[in-house]
Design an enzyme around this catalytic site. Sequence first.
Site, PDB file in Angstrom:
ATOM      1  N   ARG A 108       0.831  -1.199   0.000  1.00  0.00           N
ATOM      2  CA  ARG A 108       0.000   0.000   0.000  1.00  0.00           C
ATOM      3  C   ARG A 108       0.864   1.246   0.000  1.00  0.00           C
ATOM      4  NH1 ARG A 108      -4.795   0.937  -1.870  1.00  0.00           N
ATOM      5  NH2 ARG A 108      -6.278   1.681  -0.391  1.00  0.00           N
ATOM      6  N   ASP A 134      -8.458   5.913  -3.170  1.00  0.00           N
ATOM      7  CA  ASP A 134      -9.572   5.087  -2.708  1.00  0.00           C
ATOM      8  C   ASP A 134      -9.104   4.265  -1.513  1.00  0.00           C
ATOM      9  OD1 ASP A 134     -11.901   3.640  -2.449  1.00  0.00           O
ATOM     10  OD2 ASP A 134     -11.601   2.456  -4.260  1.00  0.00           O
ATOM     11  N   GLU A 135      -9.626   4.599  -0.340  1.00  0.00           N
ATOM     12  CA  GLU A 135      -9.296   3.901   0.906  1.00  0.00           C
ATOM     13  C   GLU A 135      -7.776   3.799   1.107  1.00  0.00           C
ATOM     14  OE1 GLU A 135     -11.501   2.953   3.147  1.00  0.00           O
ATOM     15  OE2 GLU A 135     -13.369   3.040   2.036  1.00  0.00           O
ATOM     16  N   PRO A 136      -7.063   4.927   1.088  1.00  0.00           N
ATOM     17  CA  PRO A 136      -5.599   4.860   1.170  1.00  0.00           C
ATOM     18  C   PRO A 136      -5.052   4.378   2.506  1.00  0.00           C
ATOM     19  CG  PRO A 136      -6.326   7.120   1.398  1.00  0.00           C
ATOM     20  CD  PRO A 136      -7.542   6.301   1.036  1.00  0.00           C
ATOM     21  N   HIS A 181     -13.395   5.400   4.812  1.00  0.00           N
ATOM     22  CA  HIS A 181     -14.352   5.040   5.853  1.00  0.00           C
ATOM     23  C   HIS A 181     -13.778   5.246   7.248  1.00  0.00           C
ATOM     24  CE1 HIS A 181     -16.183   2.953   2.425  1.00  0.00           C
ATOM     25  NE2 HIS A 181     -17.292   3.196   3.067  1.00  0.00           N
TER      26      HIS A 181
END
Length: 103
Positions: A1, A19-21, A52
């Site tokens: 990641r 997107d959702e790092p 989120h």
Amino acid sequence: RRAEIAAALMHEPKILFLDEPTTGLHFQDVMYLLKALESLTEQGNTVVVIEHDLNVIASCDWVIDLGPDAGEEGGRVLAQGTPNEVASNASSVTGSFLKPYLR
């Protein structure tokens, strides 16, 4: 990641979509990422994050709460504004969960 994020930042983009790092990052790495994103915005760049993690959402300049669910009814803007404005919007599900994370 971390490698994906570093590769995205390496080209010094003016607009960055993540997107959702924070998924899979350690707490310290999340803090480094948030500092890097803040630095990008201070330099006049635009950073759009789909997230989120309520700690991350609470640190944003602007939040757009989409909902209410997936399918035909999903994807409508329920609330938008600063994290505090979204948290005080009764129609925002995200806002109701966000309140305890705000300073």
